[in-house]
Design a protein around this motif. Structure first.
Motif, mmCIF file in Angstrom:
data_model
loop_
_atom_site.group_PDB
_atom_site.id
_atom_site.type_symbol
_atom_site.label_atom_id
_atom_site.label_comp_id
_atom_site.label_asym_id
_atom_site.label_seq_id
_atom_site.Cartn_x
_atom_site.Cartn_y
_atom_site.Cartn_z
ATOM 1 N N LYS A 5 0.839 -1.212 0.000
ATOM 2 C CA LYS A 5 0.000 0.000 0.000
ATOM 3 C C LYS A 5 0.870 1.258 0.000
ATOM 4 N N LEU A 6 1.976 1.213 0.736
ATOM 5 C CA LEU A 6 2.892 2.343 0.780
ATOM 6 C C LEU A 6 3.513 2.593 -0.592
ATOM 7 N N LEU A 7 3.868 1.531 -1.297
ATOM 8 C CA LEU A 7 4.441 1.681 -2.632
ATOM 9 C C LEU A 7 3.428 2.248 -3.620
ATOM 10 N N ILE A 8 2.177 1.832 -3.499
ATOM 11 C CA ILE A 8 1.128 2.385 -4.355
ATOM 12 C C ILE A 8 0.965 3.878 -4.085
ATOM 13 N N ALA A 9 0.927 4.256 -2.820
ATOM 14 C CA ALA A 9 0.797 5.681 -2.465
ATOM 15 C C ALA A 9 1.998 6.474 -2.974
ATOM 16 N N ALA A 10 3.198 5.941 -2.778
ATOM 17 C CA ALA A 10 4.400 6.640 -3.246
ATOM 18 C C ALA A 10 4.382 6.776 -4.764
ATOM 19 N N GLU A 26 16.440 12.424 -5.585
ATOM 20 C CA GLU A 26 17.594 13.004 -4.903
ATOM 21 C C GLU A 26 17.796 12.444 -3.503
ATOM 22 N N SER A 27 16.762 11.842 -2.929
ATOM 23 C CA SER A 27 16.875 11.302 -1.569
ATOM 24 C C SER A 27 17.605 9.961 -1.537
ATOM 25 N N SER A 28 17.960 9.436 -2.666
ATOM 26 C CA SER A 28 18.662 8.152 -2.777
ATOM 27 C C SER A 28 17.789 6.956 -2.402
ATOM 28 N N LEU A 29 16.480 7.116 -2.404
ATOM 29 C CA LEU A 29 15.584 6.002 -2.099
ATOM 30 C C LEU A 29 15.399 5.062 -3.286
ATOM 31 N N THR A 30 15.810 5.508 -4.465
ATOM 32 C CA THR A 30 15.608 4.700 -5.664
ATOM 33 C C THR A 30 16.298 3.350 -5.548
ATOM 34 N N GLN A 31 17.549 3.339 -5.086
ATOM 35 C CA GLN A 31 18.265 2.063 -4.971
ATOM 36 C C GLN A 31 17.592 1.155 -3.956
ATOM 37 N N ASN A 32 17.057 1.728 -2.886
ATOM 38 C CA ASN A 32 16.314 0.913 -1.916
ATOM 39 C C ASN A 32 15.089 0.289 -2.578
ATOM 40 N N LEU A 33 14.417 1.045 -3.420
ATOM 41 C CA LEU A 33 13.250 0.530 -4.130
ATOM 42 C C LEU A 33 13.649 -0.599 -5.078
ATOM 43 N N ILE A 34 14.722 -0.406 -5.819
ATOM 44 C CA ILE A 34 15.203 -1.444 -6.736
ATOM 45 C C ILE A 34 15.578 -2.704 -5.955
ATOM 46 N N ASP A 35 16.266 -2.541 -4.822
ATOM 47 C CA ASP A 35 16.641 -3.697 -3.995
ATOM 48 C C ASP A 35 15.401 -4.427 -3.486
ATOM 49 N N TYR A 36 14.382 -3.680 -3.090
ATOM 50 C CA TYR A 36 13.141 -4.290 -2.610
ATOM 51 C C TYR A 36 12.471 -5.096 -3.731
ATOM 52 N N ILE A 37 12.441 -4.510 -4.911
ATOM 53 C CA ILE A 37 11.843 -5.204 -6.065
ATOM 54 C C ILE A 37 12.597 -6.496 -6.344
ATOM 55 N N ASP A 38 13.930 -6.439 -6.332
ATOM 56 C CA ASP A 38 14.734 -7.632 -6.584
ATOM 57 C C ASP A 38 14.483 -8.715 -5.539
ATOM 58 N N GLN A 39 14.362 -8.313 -4.290
ATOM 59 C CA GLN A 39 14.200 -9.280 -3.210
ATOM 60 C C GLN A 39 12.812 -9.903 -3.171
ATOM 61 N N GLU A 62 20.996 10.767 -15.745
ATOM 62 C CA GLU A 62 21.739 10.006 -14.736
ATOM 63 C C GLU A 62 20.810 9.042 -13.991
ATOM 64 N N PHE A 63 19.588 9.502 -13.727
ATOM 65 C CA PHE A 63 18.615 8.650 -13.056
ATOM 66 C C PHE A 63 18.218 7.484 -13.943
ATOM 67 N N CYS A 64 18.014 7.772 -15.227
ATOM 68 C CA CYS A 64 17.629 6.715 -16.160
ATOM 69 C C CYS A 64 18.705 5.638 -16.237
ATOM 70 N N LYS A 65 19.984 6.025 -16.134
ATOM 71 C CA LYS A 65 21.064 5.044 -16.145
ATOM 72 C C LYS A 65 20.961 4.093 -14.958
ATOM 73 N N ILE A 66 20.409 4.558 -13.860
ATOM 74 C CA ILE A 66 20.260 3.725 -12.665
ATOM 75 C C ILE A 66 19.106 2.734 -12.834
ATOM 76 N N ILE A 67 17.981 3.210 -13.367
ATOM 77 C CA ILE A 67 16.804 2.335 -13.402
ATOM 78 C C ILE A 67 16.703 1.472 -14.653
ATOM 79 N N PHE A 68 17.359 1.861 -15.755
ATOM 80 C CA PHE A 68 17.245 1.070 -16.980
ATOM 81 C C PHE A 68 17.636 -0.394 -16.778
ATOM 82 N N PRO A 69 18.779 -0.693 -16.149
ATOM 83 C CA PRO A 69 19.123 -2.108 -15.975
ATOM 84 C C PRO A 69 18.052 -2.884 -15.200
#
Length: 108
Positions: A5-10, A26-39, A62-69
């Protein structure tokens, strides 16, 4: 259940405001989100990640380079119907961000 539910709201919030989207990035939460998705193979996580590329102006390259893979990996490795739906979300996101037709070969 709470995290889904938190992810839907975000995803809703970042998808509707480029300013909030950029603050999230900019808060650097993107990598945490990617790690959560992977796990957890979270469809809601993929949806939130996909919403991070919405808006005008688009996010910085720069952001797209992080999420594309992460998007390409999820789009090309699916086995269940839910994972296929996640792959479709990833493909639409890649098309939206690149402005081009993106063709990936995935195992069916």
């Amino acid at each position: 259940f709470f995290i889904a539910k938190l992810l839907i709201a975000a995803g809703n919030i970042v998808g509707e405001s480029p300013t909030i989207r950029d603050q999230f990035i900019e808060s650097s939460l993107t990598q945490n989100l990617i790690d959560y998705i992977d796990q957890y193979h979270s469809h809601q996580g993929i949806w939130a990640l996909c919403n991070l590329v919405r808006g005008i102006p688009p996010p910085k390259p720069e952001f797209c380079k992080i999420i594309f893979p992460a998007l390409v990996q999820k789009a090309s490795n699916f086995q269940t119907p839910d994972e296929k739906s996640m792959a479709e979300d990833c493909m639409w996101t890649l098309v939206d961000v690149t402005g081009e037709s993106v063709i990936l070969f995935v195992k069916i």
